[in-house]
Design a protein around this motif. Sequence first.
Motif, short mmCIF file in Angstrom:
data_model
loop_
_atom_site.label_atom_id
_atom_site.label_comp_id
_atom_site.label_asym_id
_atom_site.label_seq_id
_atom_site.Cartn_x
_atom_site.Cartn_y
_atom_site.Cartn_z
N SER A 33 -6.05 -27.86 0.52
CA SER A 33 -5.24 -28.76 1.31
C SER A 33 -6.11 -29.84 1.95
O SER A 33 -6.99 -29.55 2.76
CB SER A 33 -4.53 -27.95 2.40
OG SER A 33 -3.81 -28.79 3.26
N LEU A 34 -5.83 -31.10 1.60
CA LEU A 34 -6.64 -32.20 2.14
C LEU A 34 -6.38 -32.42 3.62
O LEU A 34 -7.23 -32.95 4.33
CB LEU A 34 -6.37 -33.48 1.35
CG LEU A 34 -6.90 -33.48 -0.08
CD1 LEU A 34 -6.46 -34.74 -0.81
CD2 LEU A 34 -8.42 -33.36 -0.11
N SER A 35 -5.21 -32.01 4.11
CA SER A 35 -4.94 -32.20 5.55
C SER A 35 -5.84 -31.31 6.40
O SER A 35 -5.91 -31.48 7.61
CB SER A 35 -3.47 -31.94 5.86
OG SER A 35 -3.09 -30.64 5.48
N GLU A 36 -6.54 -30.37 5.76
CA GLU A 36 -7.52 -29.55 6.49
C GLU A 36 -8.93 -30.13 6.35
O GLU A 36 -9.91 -29.50 6.75
CB GLU A 36 -7.47 -28.11 5.99
CG GLU A 36 -6.14 -27.45 6.34
CD GLU A 36 -5.97 -26.07 5.74
OE1 GLU A 36 -6.98 -25.48 5.29
OE2 GLU A 36 -4.84 -25.59 5.71
N GLY A 37 -9.00 -31.32 5.75
CA GLY A 37 -10.29 -31.95 5.53
C GLY A 37 -10.75 -32.77 6.72
O GLY A 37 -10.20 -32.70 7.82
N PHE A 38 -11.77 -33.57 6.46
CA PHE A 38 -12.44 -34.32 7.52
C PHE A 38 -12.22 -35.81 7.27
O PHE A 38 -12.52 -36.31 6.19
CB PHE A 38 -13.94 -33.99 7.50
CG PHE A 38 -14.20 -32.52 7.38
CD1 PHE A 38 -14.04 -31.68 8.48
CD2 PHE A 38 -14.55 -31.96 6.16
CE1 PHE A 38 -14.25 -30.31 8.36
CE2 PHE A 38 -14.76 -30.59 6.03
CZ PHE A 38 -14.60 -29.77 7.13
#
Length: 116
Positions: free
Chosen positions: A57-62
């Motif tokens: 999940s990219l929404s958990e990225g930086f």
Amino acid sequence: MSVSEPVAVAQVNELEPESAIRIPADRCGATEDIALVRAEDGTFYAISDLCTHAEVSLSEGFVEGSLIECPGHGSQFCLRNGHPQMPPANVPVRTYPVEVRGDQVWLTPVPNPVEP
Ligand code: FES
């Protein structure tokens, strides 16, 4: 709900600059979950939540500047056009139209055309 109409998906003040939240597909009418991202300068962007390299999940990225870094293996994607800036991902993520109206963020759940 029409799948082509803009949908209010968040309050502007829900996201600090350089942060992201996941908008489930069934909340916005898209065919996939969306990462709603606020860049460093306060601009909002919407991209596919799923990295094109693996199921992360990219929404958990930086968020850094106008890029988001996948927490899986570190590929960074341009928030403007979805293109990966470094491997291992080599396929762009979809981007979606997003706009701020008053204190709400509106998402059109139809992807933008892919830029070359
Ligand atoms: S899962 Fe995103 S870079 Fe590997």
